[in-house]
Enzyme design. Structure first.
Site: not given
Ligand code: NAP
Ligand code: MG
Length: 487
Positions: A180, A233, A235, A237, A255, A289
């Site tokens: 997904k 993604g 924290n 979520v 992560e 990230c």
């Molecule tokens: P996000 O909003 O948490 O989304 C990540 C994924 O989760 C997307 O596929 C999203 O789908 C899905 N999602 C959203 N709501 C959900 C729910 N209630 N249940 C299950 N899945 C759900 O994060 P983002 O804005 O895409 O990414 C930015 C974040 O990722 C930042 O905090 C960044 O630090 C973190 N990140 C961490 C790493 C690491 O390795 N530590 C690497 C890269 C990024 P939708 O797109 O359809 O909303």
């Protein structure tokens, strides 16, 4: 770049077929460099679609598990070759979907290819140990088995590398998958799945369902037939996914965010430190990230370092990521831009002093996109929101420290622990930093954002579920150990 963009509709990939969602609804993927441009339409799927995909993955898992690791690896080698042929097209698509420069998305595609090759080889490496039994007539050893069906939930910031660094190890260790992707970058993911399709994976081994995270992502986390979930993604979520998985006994890996510091000691090579801070903070428009977001500088060199940093920052060219003159692209979407601007406002309100940047860019063509200036705040303190919360944008908070010891205290004074750098030529500072810095990735005289695919990757504290990805660490998550005693 002259490719004519056609607005195509991308379907879900379930059981070896591209099929439209049963809900009949689609979502558009927009170019953040030009919001008038629709990169593609993707399925806004329902739980019915997800159930079909999970069923397909479940039905395929026995046959897939029983192939040799080497045979599974062959499919990954093929996928690597196909991705290599489509590199420019897929990199360009990623730039159109989320804005980072073509140079960066090309680098990311090359990384994806290398990851596929690495895990293809992993299919032939050892999966266990012989452990001497206390019974001298018995043989005791460990082996590893796949989890079964693995759900892969990915963010938009590395739309090529992150899906691949989760999919490749999941598959080579014998799992079947339901992916997904982030809605923002689902077209790019569909193109990667096309490469897997062309590589000939048996039907049901690889599946992709696009749609809202709150429906499809949450649905994966709660699905009784999904045995493992790997998530990258935010924290908020991640925590929900972890709770849902824990509640039903599924294995999970999260992560999440970071608030990564760079310490610049008085004895540092300042040119090196400036270059690394600029790259770490502003490449990918700060949307990594591992991006540098706090720079903690020893007081003796504070003014000199600050002036050098501001000067270099003002030389950055911001624009469309497909234009070769651009060094920094737009924020990935309108919400992201608004979030960054609201943090900048918050920084001002709380007393940080803006040194450069701070505004949305709207001259000429930039008005059609979500551009923000690379921004630096001076006189920041640890209690400020912009020093504590992940902004995920091109914003640096500068902090002054009396000593490296104080800098380290400041560096550790956040909830996150993903990546951290120090610039120093002093061996004692270096060793103290390696020992006392609370971060999963420790970098010395190198930018905070840098990852090698063959080494473990992950964070401490609230950045991670304390698991690690990539390199050999991936095996820990994507398999279960069996301890075997033979008499
Ligand atoms: P996000 O909003 O948490 O989304 C990540 C994924 O989760 C997307 O596929 C999203 O789908 C899905 N999602 C959203 N709501 C959900 C729910 N209630 N249940 C299950 N899945 C759900 O994060 P983002 O804005 O895409 O990414 C930015 C974040 O990722 C930042 O905090 C960044 O630090 C973190 N990140 C961490 C790493 C690491 O390795 N530590 C690497 C890269 C990024 P939708 O797109 O359809 O909303
Ligand atoms: Mg987009």
């Amino acid at each position: 770049m002259t490719t004519k963009v056609q607005t195509k509709t991308y379907n879900n990939y379930i059981n070896g077929e591209w099929i439209a969602s049963s809900s009949n609804a689609v979502e558009k993927s927009i170019n953040p460099a030009n919001k008038e441009e629709i990169v593609g339409y993707i399925q806004k799927s329902s739980l019915d679609d997800l159930n079909q995909a999970v069923t397909a993955a479940k039905e395929a898992k026995e046959k897939w598990r029983k192939l040799s690791g080497a045979a599974r690896g062959e499919y990954l080698y093929k996928a690597a070759g196909i991705l290599e042929k489509r590199m420019d097209e897929i990199a360009e698509c990623a730039t159109r979907e989320m804005g980072k420069t073509f140079a960066e998305t090309k680098g990311e595609t090359a990384r994806g290819i290398a990851i596929l090759k690495y895990y293809a080889g992993e299919g032939m490496r050892k999966v266990g140990d012989v452990i001497p039994s206390s019974d001298s007539s018995a043989l005791m050893f460990t082996t590893r088995v796949p989890l079964g069906v693995v759900g892969v939930i990915t963010p938009w910031n590395f739309p090529i590398a992150i899906p691949i660094w989760k999919m490749a190890p999941a598959l080579v260790y014998g799992n079947t998958i339901v992916v997904k992707p982030a809605t923002e970058t689902a077209v790019t993911c569909a193109k990667i799945i096309e490469c897997f399709e062309e590589a000939g994976f048996p039907a049901g081994v690889v599946n992709m369902v696009t749609g809202p995270g709150s429906v499809i992502g949450q649905g994966i986390a709660e699905h009784e037939e999904v045995n493992g979930i790997t998530f990258t993604g935010s924290n908020s979520v991640g925590k929900r996914i972890g709770q849902a998985a824990l509640g039903r006994g599924a294995k999970y890996q999260l992560e999440m965010g970071g608030k990564n510091p760079v310490i610049v000691a008085a004895d540092a090579d300042l040119n090196l430190a400036v270059e690394a801070v600029i790259a770490g903070a502003f490449l990918s428009t700060g949307q990594k990230c591992t991006a540098t977001s706090r720079v903690i500088v020893e007081e003796g060199i504070y003014e000199e370092f600050k002036n050098m940093l501001v000067k270099k920052t003002q030389e950055i060219t911001v624009g469309n990521g497909l234009d070769s003159a651009t060094w920094m692209g737009p924020s990935a979407n309108e919400n992201q831009l608004k979030t960054v601007l609201s943090y900048i406002e918050k920084g001002r309100e709380e007393g940080a002093v803006l040194l450069t940047g701070g505004r949305r860019l709207e001259q000429g063509d930039l008005a059609n996109g979500f551009y923000v200036e690379p921004t630096i705040f001076d006189q920041c303190t640890s209690d400020m929101t912009i020093v504590q919360e992940e902004i995920f944008g091109p914003v640096i908070a500068l902090l002054k420290a009396e000593s490296v010891a104080e800098a380290l205290q400041i560096a550790n004074n956040v909830q996150y622990g993903l990546s951290a750098s120090i610039f120093t030529t002093n061996i004692q500072h270096l060793l103290t930093f390696v020992q006392d810095m609370e971060a999963g990735l420790i970098r010395v005289n190198a930018e905070s954002a840098g990852v090698e695919l063959q080494a473990p990757f992950g964070g401490m504290k609230n950045s991670s579920s304390h698991s690690r990805e990539q390199g050999e660490a991936a095996k820990e998550f994507f398999t279960s150990i069996k301890t075997v005693f033979v008499k």
